[in-house]
Design a protein around this motif. Structure first.
Motif, PDB file in Angstrom:
ATOM      1  N   LYS A 236     -11.298  -9.739 -14.033  1.00  0.00           N
ATOM      2  CA  LYS A 236     -10.741 -10.982 -14.555  1.00  0.00           C
ATOM      3  C   LYS A 236     -10.074 -11.715 -13.400  1.00  0.00           C
ATOM      4  N   VAL A 237     -10.356 -12.990 -13.258  1.00  0.00           N
ATOM      5  CA  VAL A 237      -9.769 -13.776 -12.173  1.00  0.00           C
ATOM      6  C   VAL A 237      -8.471 -14.390 -12.658  1.00  0.00           C
ATOM      7  N   ASP A 238      -7.357 -13.953 -12.074  1.00  0.00           N
ATOM      8  CA  ASP A 238      -6.037 -14.473 -12.446  1.00  0.00           C
ATOM      9  C   ASP A 238      -5.145 -14.436 -11.205  1.00  0.00           C
ATOM     10  N   TRP A 239      -5.146 -15.506 -10.450  1.00  0.00           N
ATOM     11  CA  TRP A 239      -4.386 -15.550  -9.204  1.00  0.00           C
ATOM     12  C   TRP A 239      -2.891 -15.627  -9.455  1.00  0.00           C
ATOM     13  N   LYS A 240      -2.468 -15.913 -10.691  1.00  0.00           N
ATOM     14  CA  LYS A 240      -1.044 -16.033 -10.990  1.00  0.00           C
ATOM     15  C   LYS A 240      -0.420 -14.704 -11.436  1.00  0.00           C
ATOM     16  N   ASP A 241      -1.245 -13.687 -11.593  1.00  0.00           N
ATOM     17  CA  ASP A 241      -0.726 -12.382 -11.997  1.00  0.00           C
ATOM     18  C   ASP A 241       0.264 -11.864 -10.962  1.00  0.00           C
ATOM     19  N   ASP A 242       1.386 -11.314 -11.432  1.00  0.00           N
ATOM     20  CA  ASP A 242       2.438 -10.869 -10.515  1.00  0.00           C
ATOM     21  C   ASP A 242       1.940  -9.793  -9.556  1.00  0.00           C
ATOM     22  N   GLY A 243       1.179  -8.828 -10.063  1.00  0.00           N
ATOM     23  CA  GLY A 243       0.664  -7.760  -9.215  1.00  0.00           C
ATOM     24  C   GLY A 243      -0.283  -8.288  -8.154  1.00  0.00           C
ATOM     25  N   VAL A 244      -1.169  -9.216  -8.532  1.00  0.00           N
ATOM     26  CA  VAL A 244      -2.110  -9.812  -7.582  1.00  0.00           C
ATOM     27  C   VAL A 244      -1.361 -10.567  -6.496  1.00  0.00           C
ATOM     28  N   LYS A 245      -0.342 -11.332  -6.888  1.00  0.00           N
ATOM     29  CA  LYS A 245       0.426 -12.099  -5.902  1.00  0.00           C
ATOM     30  C   LYS A 245       1.158 -11.174  -4.933  1.00  0.00           C
ATOM     31  N   ARG A 246       1.678 -10.072  -5.443  1.00  0.00           N
ATOM     32  CA  ARG A 246       2.374  -9.122  -4.574  1.00  0.00           C
ATOM     33  C   ARG A 246       1.404  -8.473  -3.576  1.00  0.00           C
ATOM     34  N   ILE A 247       0.223  -8.115  -4.058  1.00  0.00           N
ATOM     35  CA  ILE A 247      -0.769  -7.505  -3.169  1.00  0.00           C
ATOM     36  C   ILE A 247      -1.209  -8.489  -2.099  1.00  0.00           C
ATOM     37  N   LEU A 248      -1.431  -9.750  -2.497  1.00  0.00           N
ATOM     38  CA  LEU A 248      -1.824 -10.766  -1.523  1.00  0.00           C
ATOM     39  C   LEU A 248      -0.731 -10.982  -0.481  1.00  0.00           C
ATOM     40  N   ALA A 249       0.526 -11.004  -0.944  1.00  0.00           N
ATOM     41  CA  ALA A 249       1.642 -11.204  -0.023  1.00  0.00           C
ATOM     42  C   ALA A 249       1.749 -10.054   0.971  1.00  0.00           C
ATOM     43  N   LEU A 250       1.459  -8.842   0.494  1.00  0.00           N
ATOM     44  CA  LEU A 250       1.517  -7.679   1.369  1.00  0.00           C
ATOM     45  C   LEU A 250       0.278  -7.590   2.253  1.00  0.00           C
ATOM     46  N   MET A 251      -0.851  -8.055   1.739  1.00  0.00           N
ATOM     47  CA  MET A 251      -2.117  -7.874   2.438  1.00  0.00           C
ATOM     48  C   MET A 251      -2.240  -8.761   3.675  1.00  0.00           C
ATOM     49  N   ALA A 252      -1.725  -9.976   3.589  1.00  0.00           N
ATOM     50  CA  ALA A 252      -1.898 -10.921   4.702  1.00  0.00           C
ATOM     51  C   ALA A 252      -1.367 -10.362   6.017  1.00  0.00           C
ATOM     52  N   PRO A 253      -0.105  -9.924   6.079  1.00  0.00           N
ATOM     53  CA  PRO A 253       0.353  -9.347   7.349  1.00  0.00           C
ATOM     54  C   PRO A 253      -0.250  -7.984   7.647  1.00  0.00           C
ATOM     55  N   ALA A 254      -0.629  -7.246   6.584  1.00  0.00           N
ATOM     56  CA  ALA A 254      -1.204  -5.910   6.801  1.00  0.00           C
ATOM     57  C   ALA A 254      -2.523  -5.976   7.555  1.00  0.00           C
ATOM     58  N   ILE A 255      -3.222  -7.111   7.447  1.00  0.00           N
ATOM     59  CA  ILE A 255      -4.488  -7.271   8.173  1.00  0.00           C
ATOM     60  C   ILE A 255      -4.277  -7.013   9.662  1.00  0.00           C
ATOM     61  N   PHE A 256      -3.161  -7.515  10.190  1.00  0.00           N
ATOM     62  CA  PHE A 256      -2.865  -7.273  11.602  1.00  0.00           C
ATOM     63  C   PHE A 256      -2.272  -5.880  11.806  1.00  0.00           C
ATOM     64  N   GLY A 257      -1.360  -5.488  10.916  1.00  0.00           N
ATOM     65  CA  GLY A 257      -0.644  -4.245  11.116  1.00  0.00           C
ATOM     66  C   GLY A 257      -1.519  -3.015  11.142  1.00  0.00           C
ATOM     67  N   VAL A 258      -2.501  -2.937  10.212  1.00  0.00           N
ATOM     68  CA  VAL A 258      -3.294  -1.719  10.116  1.00  0.00           C
ATOM     69  C   VAL A 258      -4.564  -1.776  10.941  1.00  0.00           C
ATOM     70  N   SER A 259      -5.046  -2.984  11.251  1.00  0.00           N
ATOM     71  CA  SER A 259      -6.372  -3.109  11.841  1.00  0.00           C
ATOM     72  C   SER A 259      -6.376  -3.586  13.283  1.00  0.00           C
ATOM     73  N   VAL A 260      -5.215  -3.517  13.941  1.00  0.00           N
ATOM     74  CA  VAL A 260      -5.168  -4.056  15.288  1.00  0.00           C
ATOM     75  C   VAL A 260      -6.102  -3.298  16.229  1.00  0.00           C
ATOM     76  N   SER A 261      -6.231  -1.995  16.035  1.00  0.00           N
ATOM     77  CA  SER A 261      -7.136  -1.241  16.921  1.00  0.00           C
ATOM     78  C   SER A 261      -8.575  -1.680  16.710  1.00  0.00           C
ATOM     79  N   GLN A 262      -8.935  -2.020  15.457  1.00  0.00           N
ATOM     80  CA  GLN A 262     -10.287  -2.489  15.188  1.00  0.00           C
ATOM     81  C   GLN A 262     -10.515  -3.882  15.780  1.00  0.00           C
ATOM     82  N   ILE A 263      -9.488  -4.722  15.736  1.00  0.00           N
ATOM     83  CA  ILE A 263      -9.599  -6.045  16.345  1.00  0.00           C
ATOM     84  C   ILE A 263      -9.794  -5.892  17.851  1.00  0.00           C
ATOM     85  N   ASN A 264      -9.067  -4.954  18.424  1.00  0.00           N
ATOM     86  CA  ASN A 264      -9.228  -4.706  19.860  1.00  0.00           C
ATOM     87  C   ASN A 264     -10.635  -4.242  20.191  1.00  0.00           C
ATOM     88  N   LEU A 265     -11.194  -3.347  19.365  1.00  0.00           N
ATOM     89  CA  LEU A 265     -12.553  -2.875  19.593  1.00  0.00           C
ATOM     90  C   LEU A 265     -13.559  -4.010  19.448  1.00  0.00           C
TER      91      LEU A 265
END
Length: 534
Positions: A236-265
């Motif tokens: 179900k597509v619901d961008w206003k869901d609290d859980g979805v918004k929290r995951i998106l908020a956490l995911m944006a910076p996590a892209i750099f935090g967890v994957s920096v070694s992959q970006i380097n590769l």
């Protein structure tokens, strides 16, 4: 309250707690090891059928782009943002709340991936120019890579949804199925290279279609296990869901935090495209070997501790949280240090045994061995990053890792320029400079992650580290001495048949492992010292 088929309650904190961390890590490690060994078999097949020629370079670029993004959307940033939120819902919410979260995350993630996949397929030449600019003037590699990207990119959608399913299973302590799933990718790609390649022109195109088929098979494989525990999402597509918004908020910076070694590769691949033909492939083969201990052990440990750390943080148990991190660091060092030493000493024999067949020449092996040694120097840092990062993600702190990730990424860019130029112009081995820069930046990343956890009071030394370091030094020096002595006894790797190579390598590895284990025992390390927190 709903129950799974094995009688455990789903969606609450009443689910039976997992076994010890060591047992769970060993289970994931065994499944991952099976996948990685099949991955090595796959690369042996690749080396035999496509070698390090232009078609191989084009395929590795076409495969690396969606594979890189997979590590962001599947087991990377998405998983690190999703698992803590799901663990909180599981601990504090009802089964209906858990299912609602899963439905909405499935819908939003799926829609995003469909749109991204469509854009990538339309803009395949642009992607090729961005990620392999050195191919632009190549009449063979550039169009071939663009054509294969159109075929391989939907793999991102399929494998990311597979990663979503795997994250759910991991959160409910079903670690084996997600760890086994990558085996299917390797089986399909081996089959594509051996059975399907003769029917394609060029033959390497069969591998691109194999990647797509593997994505479909892996996703379908996991769905019955979600149904078994009663958590099969209905998107179900619901961008206003609290859980979805929290995951998106956490995911944006996590892209750099967890994957920096992959970006380097990935940056290595971009720069390698400007280097002599074969550089991309040399880095690929050496990176694959350096990732074996990383995938089998470090990622297995990180996968197991993240749900536990998330629950420990939710239940406000900082002492157990610190003990879990300390245990994970010690276990990684027990594995990473001997693996790094062995890879430096045995780089050429290992690569020769695995890949020097068919179209892969001794010169290709020599070049890959040099970059493997450079990657091995950073193996300890690569592995520690994997277990230190969950210390932030479990507490839903994504800002600190992203700051560290940016510093490490900028450092890698600068180090690339510092190392590649002299390595290329003085010794014509620019790809080694790329690998060395990645290793040094990994130590910067690891050191900053460690310092941040200590500074925040989250990580503190509980184990007797002075004694542990001394034990590790004695064991690794003893193992290195034995490996070097045995290497002097075995010569002629390039002219031996595969059976002689395998036998000699097995003798050397078993002897080194035996000496390492014996040295640990003699210095006082016991199995009880590495058991996980319960």
């Amino acid at each position: 309250m709903a129950k799974s088929e094995d009688g455990q309650k789903v969606g609450s904190a009443d689910v039976k707690p997992p076994a010890g961390l060591l047992r769970s890590s060993a289970l994931v490690g065994m499944m991952t090891m099976l996948s990685r060994f099949l991955g090595l078999a796959r690369d042996v097949v690749f080396a035999r059928f496509i070698g390090a020629e232009a078609g191989a370079d084009a395929f590795f670029v076409a495969f690396k782009i969606p594979n890189f993004l997979r590590r962001l959307f599947a087991e990377g940033a998405f998983a690190q943002a999703f698992v803590p939120v799901l663990s909180e819902y599981r601990s504090k919410g009802s089964v209906e709340a858990v299912r609602g979260l899963l439905d909405r995350v499935a819908g939003c993630l799926g829609l995003t991936l469909i749109m991204l996949t469509g854009l990538a397929m339309l803009g395949a030449p642009v992607l090729t120019a961005v990620f392999a600019p050195g191919f632009l003037d190549d009449p063979i590699r550039f169009p071939l890579a663009a054509d294969m990207i159109r075929i391989t990119f939907p793999y991102l959608l399929l494998i990311s949804m597979t990663g979503f399913a795997g994250a759910i299973l991991n959160s409910y302590d079903r670690f084996a199925i997600p760890a086994f799933t990558p085996v299917l990718l390797n089986v399909v790609l081996i089959s594509s290279a051996v059975l399907a390649a003769p029917y394609f022109d060029p033959p390497v195109m069969a591998l691109a279609w194999g990647v797509l088929a593997a994505g479909v098979i892996q996703l379908l494989f996991q769905l019955p296990f979600l149904m078994r525990i009663g958590l099969m999402p209905s998107p179900k597509v619901d961008w206003k869901d609290d859980g979805v918004k929290r995951i998106l908020a956490l995911m944006a910076p996590a892209i750099f935090g967890v994957s920096v070694s992959q970006i380097n590769l990935l940056l290595d691949t971009v720069l390698a495209s400007f280097l002599p033909t074969g550089s991309v492939s040399w880095l690929y083969y050496s990176d694959r070997l350096s990732e074996l201990p990383l995938g089998v052990f470090a990622i297995a440990i990180a996968t197991v501790i993240l749900p536990g750390l998330s629950r420990q943080h939710a239940s406000e148990d900082p002492e157990k949280f610190a003990r879990t991190l300390d245990w994970a660091v010690k276990l990684v060092l027990l594995i990473a240090l001997p693996a790094a030493v062995a890879l430096v000493i045995l780089a050429q024999p290992i690569l020769t045994t695995l890949f020097q067949y068919g179209k892969t020449s001794p010169a290709d092996i020599a070049m890959s061995a040099l970059s493997l040694k450079a990657y091995a120097l950073g193996l300890v840092a690569f592995m520690l990053i994997k277990v230190l990062a969950p210390g932030y993600f479990a507490r839903q702190d994504m800002k600190t890792p992203v700051k560290i990730g940016v510093i490490a990424m900028i450092s890698n860019m600068l180090l690339n320029l510092i190392f590649v130029m002299p390595f290329y112009f003085l010794w014509n081995i620019g790809h080694v400079g790329l690998a060395l820069a990645t290793s040094v930046s990994a130590f910067i990343n690891m050191g900053l992650l460690w310092r941040g956890l200590v500074k925040q009071g989250v990580y503190r030394s509980i184990l007797p580290w002075g004694k542990t370091i001394l034990q590790l030094m004695v064991a690794n020096v003893s193992m290195a001495a034995v490996l070097l002595w045995l290497m002097a006894q075995f010569t002629g790797w390039s002219v031996w048949g595969w059976d002689e190579r395998v036998m000699a390598l097995a003798v050397i590895c078993v002897a080194g492992l035996a000496v390492y284990g014996l040295a640990l025992l003699l210095t006082g390390v016991r199995p009880k010292d590495i058991r996980g927190v319960r």
